[in-house]
Design a protein around this motif. Structure first.
Motif, mmCIF file in Angstrom:
data_model
loop_
_atom_site.group_PDB
_atom_site.id
_atom_site.type_symbol
_atom_site.label_atom_id
_atom_site.label_comp_id
_atom_site.label_asym_id
_atom_site.label_seq_id
_atom_site.Cartn_x
_atom_site.Cartn_y
_atom_site.Cartn_z
ATOM 1 N N VAL A 1 0.829 -1.203 0.000
ATOM 2 C CA VAL A 1 0.000 0.000 0.000
ATOM 3 C C VAL A 1 0.866 1.256 0.000
ATOM 4 N N ARG A 2 2.007 1.184 0.678
ATOM 5 C CA ARG A 2 2.914 2.331 0.744
ATOM 6 C C ARG A 2 3.795 2.463 -0.497
ATOM 7 N N GLY A 3 3.710 1.484 -1.391
ATOM 8 C CA GLY A 3 4.455 1.567 -2.641
ATOM 9 C C GLY A 3 5.806 0.874 -2.632
ATOM 10 N N MET A 4 6.088 0.101 -1.607
ATOM 11 C CA MET A 4 7.363 -0.629 -1.563
ATOM 12 C C MET A 4 7.284 -1.791 -2.553
ATOM 13 N N THR A 5 8.357 -2.006 -3.275
ATOM 14 C CA THR A 5 8.373 -3.106 -4.233
ATOM 15 C C THR A 5 8.574 -4.435 -3.518
ATOM 16 N N GLU A 6 8.189 -5.505 -4.200
ATOM 17 C CA GLU A 6 8.407 -6.844 -3.659
ATOM 18 C C GLU A 6 9.897 -7.092 -3.435
ATOM 19 N N ALA A 7 10.701 -6.639 -4.385
ATOM 20 C CA ALA A 7 12.146 -6.828 -4.280
ATOM 21 C C ALA A 7 12.701 -6.111 -3.046
ATOM 22 N N ALA A 8 12.247 -4.896 -2.786
ATOM 23 C CA ALA A 8 12.719 -4.139 -1.627
ATOM 24 C C ALA A 8 12.270 -4.810 -0.329
ATOM 25 N N PHE A 9 11.037 -5.291 -0.312
ATOM 26 C CA PHE A 9 10.507 -5.979 0.866
ATOM 27 C C PHE A 9 11.311 -7.254 1.139
ATOM 28 N N THR A 10 11.550 -8.024 0.102
ATOM 29 C CA THR A 10 12.306 -9.263 0.231
ATOM 30 C C THR A 10 13.736 -8.992 0.659
ATOM 31 N N GLN A 11 14.349 -7.969 0.058
ATOM 32 C CA GLN A 11 15.736 -7.630 0.397
ATOM 33 C C GLN A 11 15.848 -7.215 1.852
ATOM 34 N N MET A 12 14.894 -6.422 2.345
ATOM 35 C CA MET A 12 14.940 -5.989 3.740
ATOM 36 C C MET A 12 14.770 -7.184 4.676
ATOM 37 N N SER A 13 13.845 -8.079 4.356
ATOM 38 C CA SER A 13 13.632 -9.276 5.179
ATOM 39 C C SER A 13 14.891 -10.138 5.217
ATOM 40 N N THR A 14 15.482 -10.352 4.062
ATOM 41 C CA THR A 14 16.697 -11.155 3.969
ATOM 42 C C THR A 14 17.836 -10.503 4.749
ATOM 43 N N SER A 15 17.983 -9.208 4.599
ATOM 44 C CA SER A 15 19.047 -8.484 5.279
ATOM 45 C C SER A 15 18.899 -8.585 6.803
ATOM 46 N N LEU A 16 17.691 -8.407 7.299
ATOM 47 C CA LEU A 16 17.463 -8.491 8.745
ATOM 48 C C LEU A 16 17.749 -9.889 9.273
ATOM 49 N N TYR A 17 17.321 -10.901 8.541
ATOM 50 C CA TYR A 17 17.575 -12.279 8.954
ATOM 51 C C TYR A 17 19.077 -12.553 8.971
ATOM 52 N N ARG A 18 19.757 -12.149 7.908
ATOM 53 C CA ARG A 18 21.211 -12.376 7.823
ATOM 54 C C ARG A 18 21.967 -11.617 8.897
ATOM 55 N N ASP A 19 21.528 -10.396 9.219
ATOM 56 C CA ASP A 19 22.170 -9.634 10.291
ATOM 57 C C ASP A 19 22.086 -10.393 11.618
ATOM 58 N N THR A 20 20.957 -11.017 11.875
ATOM 59 C CA THR A 20 20.776 -11.791 13.098
ATOM 60 C C THR A 20 21.721 -12.985 13.103
ATOM 61 N N ILE A 21 21.803 -13.679 11.982
ATOM 62 C CA ILE A 21 22.687 -14.839 11.876
ATOM 63 C C ILE A 21 24.148 -14.408 12.024
ATOM 64 N N THR A 22 24.514 -13.294 11.379
ATOM 65 C CA THR A 22 25.885 -12.790 11.466
ATOM 66 C C THR A 22 26.257 -12.470 12.900
ATOM 67 N N ASN A 23 25.328 -11.889 13.649
ATOM 68 C CA ASN A 23 25.591 -11.562 15.049
ATOM 69 C C ASN A 23 25.813 -12.813 15.901
ATOM 70 N N ARG A 24 25.350 -13.949 15.437
ATOM 71 C CA ARG A 24 25.559 -15.209 16.156
ATOM 72 C C ARG A 24 26.875 -15.862 15.739
ATOM 73 N N GLY A 25 27.625 -15.189 14.893
ATOM 74 C CA GLY A 25 28.899 -15.773 14.450
ATOM 75 C C GLY A 25 28.705 -16.733 13.297
ATOM 76 N N GLY A 26 27.638 -16.528 12.496
ATOM 77 C CA GLY A 26 27.425 -17.350 11.313
ATOM 78 C C GLY A 26 26.663 -18.636 11.582
ATOM 79 N N GLU A 27 26.317 -18.892 12.823
ATOM 80 C CA GLU A 27 25.608 -20.132 13.163
ATOM 81 C C GLU A 27 24.174 -20.046 12.646
ATOM 82 N N GLN A 28 23.760 -21.042 11.879
ATOM 83 C CA GLN A 28 22.377 -21.092 11.416
ATOM 84 C C GLN A 28 21.648 -22.190 12.137
ATOM 85 N N ARG A 29 20.349 -21.945 12.371
ATOM 86 C CA ARG A 29 19.558 -22.941 13.077
ATOM 87 C C ARG A 29 18.433 -23.401 12.189
#
Length: 133
Positions: free
Chosen positions: A105-133
């Motif tokens: 509704v705010r005009g964000m593209t799917e690509a931007a939404f996906t990129q932000m979600s991916t970035s936030l998830y990866r930032d969390t994983i990076t803060n754990r020292g690369g450990e994925q669960r």
């Protein structure tokens, strides 16, 4: 333990506290077996009602993130974190659906939404020292 609450937020204080503790666990700042402050102590430190802290701790216990012992107090689950359940997937689906709708509704593209979600998830994983669960 570092917790920042926004007392002006529309998000209830207990939910903010739950979110920040889960983020602490995800980032590795809180390790399995780490003790958390008592309900009374955390309530006093944050300037919030002890029933609010108690509600947060109980929700986190029900979800499997914390253990509560009479003698040890509240600790981060030492026996492994809860896995992905059907209930969690449904909760995630509901929350993402709402956020995706608002983004569209705010005009964000799917690509931007996906990129932000991916970035936030990866930032969390990076803060754990690369450990994925």
């Amino acid at each position: 333990m570092f917790i920042e609450l926004d007392l002006q937020s529309e998000t209830p204080i207990y939910a903010q506290l739950v979110d920040q503790i889960v983020e602490g666990i995800a980032s590795g700042a809180l390790q399995p077996g780490d003790p958390l402050p008592s309900v009374r102590s955390l309530g006093e430190d944050l300037g919030i009602n002890l029933h609010t802290v108690n509600k947060s701790y109980n929700l986190l216990k029900q979800e499997g993130f914390l253990q509560v012992h009479r003698k040890k107090g509240v600790i981060v689950q030492p026996d492994g974190m809860p896995g992905v359940t059907d209930a969690f997937e449904e909760k995630l689906r509901r929350q993402l659906r709402s956020l995706a709708a608002e983004a569209a509704v705010r005009g964000m593209t799917e690509a931007a939404f996906t990129q932000m979600s991916t970035s936030l998830y990866r930032d969390t994983i990076t803060n754990r020292g690369g450990e994925q669960r």
